[in-house]
Write a protein that holds these residues in place. Structure first.
Motif, PDB file in Angstrom:
ATOM      1  N   SER A 450      43.503  35.339  43.151  1.00 40.45           N
ATOM      2  CA  SER A 450      42.269  34.633  43.717  1.00 40.45           C
ATOM      3  C   SER A 450      41.693  33.656  42.799  1.00 40.45           C
ATOM      4  O   SER A 450      41.203  34.768  41.047  1.00 40.45           O
ATOM      5  CB  SER A 450      41.006  35.258  44.441  1.00 40.45           C
ATOM      6  OG  SER A 450      39.884  36.355  44.062  1.00 40.45           O
ATOM      7  N   VAL A 451      40.948  32.965  42.380  1.00 39.14           N
ATOM      8  CA  VAL A 451      40.550  32.037  41.878  1.00 39.14           C
ATOM      9  C   VAL A 451      39.057  31.424  42.122  1.00 39.14           C
ATOM     10  O   VAL A 451      39.369  30.285  42.791  1.00 39.14           O
ATOM     11  CB  VAL A 451      41.214  31.195  40.265  1.00 39.14           C
ATOM     12  CG1 VAL A 451      40.289  30.082  39.475  1.00 39.14           C
ATOM     13  CG2 VAL A 451      42.688  31.567  40.173  1.00 39.14           C
ATOM     14  N   PHE A 452      37.916  31.433  41.136  1.00 34.08           N
ATOM     15  CA  PHE A 452      36.193  30.424  42.100  1.00 34.08           C
ATOM     16  C   PHE A 452      36.285  29.978  40.945  1.00 34.08           C
ATOM     17  O   PHE A 452      35.918  30.398  39.455  1.00 34.08           O
ATOM     18  CB  PHE A 452      36.202  31.950  42.552  1.00 34.08           C
ATOM     19  CG  PHE A 452      34.844  31.325  43.295  1.00 34.08           C
ATOM     20  CD1 PHE A 452      34.706  30.543  44.387  1.00 34.08           C
ATOM     21  CD2 PHE A 452      33.777  31.398  42.096  1.00 34.08           C
ATOM     22  CE1 PHE A 452      33.576  30.815  44.164  1.00 34.08           C
ATOM     23  CE2 PHE A 452      31.942  31.399  43.137  1.00 34.08           C
ATOM     24  CZ  PHE A 452      32.373  30.345  44.112  1.00 34.08           C
ATOM     25  N   GLY A 464      33.426  25.511  43.447  1.00 37.65           N
ATOM     26  CA  GLY A 464      34.324  27.035  45.238  1.00 37.65           C
ATOM     27  C   GLY A 464      35.852  27.619  44.994  1.00 37.65           C
ATOM     28  O   GLY A 464      36.037  27.536  43.656  1.00 37.65           O
ATOM     29  N   LEU A 465      35.825  27.846  46.039  1.00 39.57           N
ATOM     30  CA  LEU A 465      36.847  28.419  45.869  1.00 39.57           C
ATOM     31  C   LEU A 465      38.970  27.932  45.779  1.00 39.57           C
ATOM     32  O   LEU A 465      38.392  26.811  46.021  1.00 39.57           O
ATOM     33  CB  LEU A 465      37.664  28.743  47.332  1.00 39.57           C
ATOM     34  CG  LEU A 465      38.983  30.035  47.237  1.00 39.57           C
ATOM     35  CD1 LEU A 465      38.584  31.484  46.414  1.00 39.57           C
ATOM     36  CD2 LEU A 465      39.718  30.167  49.145  1.00 39.57           C
ATOM     37  N   PHE A 466      38.823  27.676  43.894  1.00 43.81           N
ATOM     38  CA  PHE A 466      39.787  26.868  43.476  1.00 43.81           C
ATOM     39  C   PHE A 466      41.441  27.146  44.320  1.00 43.81           C
ATOM     40  O   PHE A 466      42.014  26.244  44.086  1.00 43.81           O
ATOM     41  CB  PHE A 466      40.172  26.985  41.815  1.00 43.81           C
ATOM     42  CG  PHE A 466      40.845  26.086  41.283  1.00 43.81           C
ATOM     43  CD1 PHE A 466      40.309  25.242  41.461  1.00 43.81           C
ATOM     44  CD2 PHE A 466      42.006  26.946  40.795  1.00 43.81           C
ATOM     45  CE1 PHE A 466      41.572  24.395  40.604  1.00 43.81           C
ATOM     46  CE2 PHE A 466      42.406  26.020  39.971  1.00 43.81           C
ATOM     47  CZ  PHE A 466      42.382  24.533  39.268  1.00 43.81           C
ATOM     48  N   LEU A 467      41.699  28.516  44.308  1.00 44.33           N
ATOM     49  CA  LEU A 467      42.724  29.393  44.939  1.00 44.33           C
ATOM     50  C   LEU A 467      42.769  30.360  45.398  1.00 44.33           C
ATOM     51  O   LEU A 467      41.875  31.469  45.097  1.00 44.33           O
ATOM     52  CB  LEU A 467      43.719  29.679  43.642  1.00 44.33           C
ATOM     53  CG  LEU A 467      45.416  30.826  43.653  1.00 44.33           C
ATOM     54  CD1 LEU A 467      45.852  29.411  44.143  1.00 44.33           C
ATOM     55  CD2 LEU A 467      46.108  30.601  42.423  1.00 44.33           C
ATOM     56  N   LYS A 468      43.262  30.330  46.605  1.00 41.04           N
ATOM     57  CA  LYS A 468      42.963  31.686  47.704  1.00 41.04           C
ATOM     58  C   LYS A 468      43.850  32.644  47.198  1.00 41.04           C
ATOM     59  O   LYS A 468      44.822  32.456  47.089  1.00 41.04           O
ATOM     60  CB  LYS A 468      42.776  31.334  48.886  1.00 41.04           C
ATOM     61  CG  LYS A 468      44.937  30.971  49.620  1.00 41.04           C
ATOM     62  CD  LYS A 468      45.183  30.491  51.123  1.00 41.04           C
ATOM     63  CE  LYS A 468      46.369  30.440  50.990  1.00 41.04           C
ATOM     64  NZ  LYS A 468      47.005  29.887  53.074  1.00 41.04           N
ATOM     65  N   ARG A 469      43.634  34.116  47.890  1.00 40.31           N
ATOM     66  CA  ARG A 469      44.322  35.059  47.411  1.00 40.31           C
ATOM     67  C   ARG A 469      45.290  35.497  47.930  1.00 40.31           C
ATOM     68  O   ARG A 469      45.935  35.508  48.919  1.00 40.31           O
ATOM     69  CB  ARG A 469      43.391  36.278  47.910  1.00 40.31           C
ATOM     70  CG  ARG A 469      43.952  37.636  47.406  1.00 40.31           C
ATOM     71  CD  ARG A 469      43.162  38.714  48.117  1.00 40.31           C
ATOM     72  NE  ARG A 469      43.921  40.008  47.920  1.00 40.31           N
ATOM     73  CZ  ARG A 469      42.846  41.023  48.513  1.00 40.31           C
ATOM     74  NH1 ARG A 469      41.719  41.025  49.415  1.00 40.31           N
ATOM     75  NH2 ARG A 469      43.653  42.819  48.757  1.00 40.31           N
ATOM     76  N   MET A 470      46.484  35.251  46.778  1.00 40.44           N
ATOM     77  CA  MET A 470      48.203  35.183  46.940  1.00 40.44           C
ATOM     78  C   MET A 470      48.376  35.932  45.718  1.00 40.44           C
ATOM     79  O   MET A 470      47.851  35.878  44.725  1.00 40.44           O
ATOM     80  CB  MET A 470      48.652  33.791  47.306  1.00 40.44           C
ATOM     81  CG  MET A 470      48.286  33.007  45.762  1.00 40.44           C
ATOM     82  SD  MET A 470      48.387  31.060  46.256  1.00 40.44           S
ATOM     83  CE  MET A 470      50.633  31.334  46.910  1.00 40.44           C
ATOM     84  N   ARG A 471      49.501  36.525  45.762  1.00 41.66           N
ATOM     85  CA  ARG A 471      50.436  36.483  44.761  1.00 41.66           C
ATOM     86  C   ARG A 471      51.239  35.239  44.263  1.00 41.66           C
ATOM     87  O   ARG A 471      51.777  34.671  44.706  1.00 41.66           O
ATOM     88  CB  ARG A 471      51.900  37.561  45.524  1.00 41.66           C
ATOM     89  CG  ARG A 471      51.887  38.482  45.503  1.00 41.66           C
ATOM     90  CD  ARG A 471      52.294  39.649  45.490  1.00 41.66           C
ATOM     91  NE  ARG A 471      53.511  39.313  47.068  1.00 41.66           N
ATOM     92  CZ  ARG A 471      54.973  39.890  46.729  1.00 41.66           C
ATOM     93  NH1 ARG A 471      54.916  40.885  46.204  1.00 41.66           N
ATOM     94  NH2 ARG A 471      55.788  39.312  48.148  1.00 41.66           N
ATOM     95  N   VAL A 472      51.112  35.242  42.742  1.00 40.99           N
ATOM     96  CA  VAL A 472      50.943  33.814  42.039  1.00 40.99           C
ATOM     97  C   VAL A 472      52.492  34.102  40.691  1.00 40.99           C
ATOM     98  O   VAL A 472      52.855  35.341  40.470  1.00 40.99           O
ATOM     99  CB  VAL A 472      50.117  33.377  40.608  1.00 40.99           C
ATOM    100  CG1 VAL A 472      50.455  32.563  39.879  1.00 40.99           C
ATOM    101  CG2 VAL A 472      48.776  34.050  41.733  1.00 40.99           C
TER     102      VAL A 472
END
Length: 734
Positions: A450-452, A464-472
């Motif tokens: 995740s990217v914040f 704020g939230l740039f990328l929600k939690r996920m596999r990249v």
């Protein structure tokens, strides 16, 4: 003996037994005059040199003597006497004696226990006494109830025991041979034939080998035929009549009908199938009809043909033809004998002297693995869901147990987050986005990212939230392919690395304390956090060691043995010329850095602790004080700081490790001792009220990632170069 005498004798015996029960009291019912009382105890009333009674000291200790007796035979003229062998057992615990006669085959005599175990009196006139251990020796005659036994030998334990109690043991003798046994042996030898003759009596073989079966584990390779495969079989060879039966081992879901027998019990010909014969053609004997002519009363007779004209010769498998590794013919099927059981091995070892029983694998070879090819990814749903639709008509979601156990073991719990957090910067050509900073979090439990973006006032970015939690996914992979995609692993993340997250390239500038510590503890997975590998790159520049020493000496004008972080960085980067990465340099600085003394306010620390304790509704401080008093054996009201920390962690006190360490450091004295009553009273937020902390501004960062404050740009302000030079080059600065 008259009836009166018999009655008086019986009465006397009854009185004698009654005297033994009443411990020999005198008066009415005492023994007649002249009769002696028989002793009740062993010749060893107690163990020598010990108060232990004899029945305990000599428990399960028995003397064994070999004896024989010449038994006269009056009703047979073939023999005058017989030699009967006996075993005499003398029990030391109570002086009882037992006589056994070993059983002899076809002796015609009742054998077994000859005299049951009891105390045997001496022969008259000393019948008022019993046999004891001193009456026994080798090469002597001993009389039991009128029968004379000649002792000729004993075992080793008996000899040693007799020598220890002072008895001189005689030399052992020989037991004479029984004349009747010798005569029977000669008779049996004469019955044996002196010339070979044809015998078809199988009763002896049946009586000797009935119930004894040889078992072999076999395999029949039928893979050459259509729809054939390898068949596992069990062969039973019956020694009583030389017949063979074969059973088949069918695995589960084999698709074959279970049959009781693969081959029914019968004799198996070696060269089969031999053909079809009429009943009576295959026999053991050839019978000729005897013609008696044209008589009124014919005499029908039969005669065996010794020339065996017209007999069909057919060889059958015997036990000598079967061995491990042999291929036998089962009615045209080649069956390989692979292994056998323990009874079969013992049989062949005893009868034929075979020692090698190396088994052969009877399991069929595994079929060739056919690689399954799946259609490419359609783009709908996840790749795993699309793959499940290719494995069955109805796609069923099956959990991945490997990922499940990984999640259970590495998921966040307590103060261990199992999250790697990096401070990253976006690499882009847009001027407005070049200074944007992000927090990249990697979750070790399921390899998600995740990217914040921290919120910054007047920056022009919402944050704020740039990328929600996920596999990249890793960059450069084909989207529509049959194989599963590869995802970014934690080993690819380190300070100075460039990470492509769905087309956005980030450079990792720094990391938090937990991330650095986790990488250093798992240096086998993160080579850039391996201190030895980083120092080895500097050791390769050993030719410049003197120059490096002089540079550090000039930088340290006041000889403090430490230099500033920027100075240390410039020197090492100039020496390695790009060989040393940012992560490796930070690892070296973290090891040789000079720790700074914390100067935090105690009231602020207590207020922070109160806030965490209130959030967790923790107020059981009396339990801590009670435990400390229990540990304080000397009643000094102080305990070592390490015991206080151990007690707090074991009782799950809801404080972070850094905060607990700071509180313990503030309360400990010069001897590393803490007054536990004052310590836990200060933490008691019910009694010790502290002013509330200033609330964090809502413009500060808010996200699912818990990151309090930005990481320090440098791990340590000063570096101990003196220790560094000594470890790397072995140099010391004057």
């Amino acid at each position: 003996m008259t009836s009166k005498n018999m009655t008086s004798e019986l009465v006397g015996q009854g009185k004698s037994h009654r005297m033994l029960v009443t411990e020999g009291k005198h008066g009415v019912g005492e023994l007649p005059l002249g009769q002696k009382t028989k002793p009740q105890y062993s010749v060893f009333p107690k163990a020598i040199g010990s108060p232990v009674p004899s029945w305990v000291a000599f428990d399960k200790q028995v003397l064994s003597f070999d004896a024989y007796e010449e038994d006269e035979v009056h009703d047979k003229r073939e023999e005058k006497y017989r030699i009967r062998r006996y075993k005499i057992f003398f029990y030391l615990e109570d002086d009882t004696i037992q006589v056994n006669e070993p059983e002899v085959k076809n002796s015609g005599l009742p054998q077994g226990t000859f005299i049951r175990r009891h105390r045997i009196p001496l022969p008259p006139p000393d019948d008022d006494q019993f046999y004891n251990v001193y009456h026994f020796n080798i090469s002597i005659d001993i009389v039991f109830y009128g029968r004379t036994f000649k002792i000729y030998d004993c075992d080793a334990f008996t000899k040693n025991f007799l020598k220890k109690i002072g008895i001189k043991v005689n030399s052992p003798g020989q037991c004479p041979e029984d004349p009747y046994t010798e005569m029977r042996k000669e008779t049996l030898d004469c019955v044996q034939p002196l010339r070979p003759y044809e015998s078809f009596d199988t009763l002896k073989q049946f009586l000797e080998y009935d119930g004894k079966v040889l078992r072999f584990f076999c395999m029949w390779d039928d893979s050459v035929s259509l729809f054939g495969d390898h068949r596992q079989l069990i062969l039973h060879y019956f020694l009583s009549d030389d017949t063979i039966e074969i059973k088949e081992l069918l695995p589960h879901n084999s698709g074959r009908d279970p049959m009781p027998f693969f081959l029914q019990r019968g004799k198996l010909p070696k060269y089969g199938p031999p053909g079809v014969y009429q009943p009576g053609e295959v026999t053991e004997k050839v019978v000729l009809n005897v013609y008696s002519g044209y008589r009124v009363s014919r005499v029908h007779g039969y005669l065996l043909d010794k020339y065996k004209m017209g007999k069909l010769e057919q060889e059958f498998y015997k036990d000598s033809d079967l061995s491990i590794g042999t291929t036998i013919n089962v009615w045209g099927r080649k069956v390989l004998l692979c292994d056998c059981d323990e009874f079969t091995k013992t049989y062949y070892k005893t009868k034929y002297g075979i020692e090698n029983f190396t088994s052969i694998s009877c399991k069929p070879p595994s079929p060739p693995k056919i690689e399954r090819k799946f259609p490419p990814y359609t783009g709908f749903g996840s790749e795993e869901d699309s793959l499940r639709s290719c494995l069955g008509l109805v796609p069923i979601v099956r959990p991945n147990l490997k990922d499940f156990w990984k999640f259970m073991e590495i998921d966040s719990y307590g103060n261990i987050s199992n999250i790697l957090r990096f401070f990253a910067k976006l690499i882009t050509d847009k001027c407005a986005d070049q200074d944007r900073l992000f927090i990249l979090s990697y979750f070790l439990s399921n390899n998600t990212i995740s990217v914040f973006e921290p919120i910054e006032e007047n920056s022009g970015n919402a944050g704020g939230l740039f990328l929600k939690r996920m596999r990249v996914k890793r960059p450069g992979q084909e989207v529509f392919k049959s194989e599963l995609s590869e995802y970014i692993e934690p080993e690819e993340l380190y300070v100075g690395a460039k990470v492509n997250v769905n087309g956005y390239v980030f450079i990792l500038l720094n990391a938090d304390e937990y991330t650095f510590r986790f990488m250093e503890e798992n240096s086998d997975r993160f080579p850039f956090s391996n201190l030895e590998l980083a120092l080895q790159k500097l050791k390769d520049e050993k030719s410049k060691s003197r120059e490096i020493k002089q540079v550090f000496r000039n930088a340290d004008c006041y000889v403090t043995k430490m230099v500033h972080y920027n100075t240390f960085r410039d020197i090492l980067m100039g020496v390695t010329v790009g060989k040393l990465s940012e992560q490796e340099f930070i690892t070296i600085v973290r090891h040789y850095g000079v720790p700074e003394e914390p100067c935090e306010d105690s009231n602020l620390l207590i207020a922070m602790a109160h806030e965490q304790l209130k959030k967790n509704f923790f107020e059981n401080f009396e339990k801590f004080i009670f435990c400390c008093k229990y540990e304080d054996r000397e009643k000094k009201n102080v305990l070592p700081s390490k015991d206080i920390k151990r007690l707090c962690k074991s009782s799950r006190l809801p404080l972070t490790n850094d905060l607990l360490e700071s509180l313990v450091t503030k309360f400990e004295d010069s001897e590393k001792q803490i007054n536990y009553e004052s310590f836990f009273s200060a933490l008691n937020w019910r009694i010790n009220r502290m002013p509330e902390l200033i609330a964090i501004s809502p413009l500060k960062e808010r996200c699912e990632d818990v990151w309090i404050g930005m990481p320090s740009p440098i791990p340590s302000k000063y570096v101990n170069y003196f220790k560094f030079l000594k470890d790397v080059y072995g140099l010391e600065v004057e």
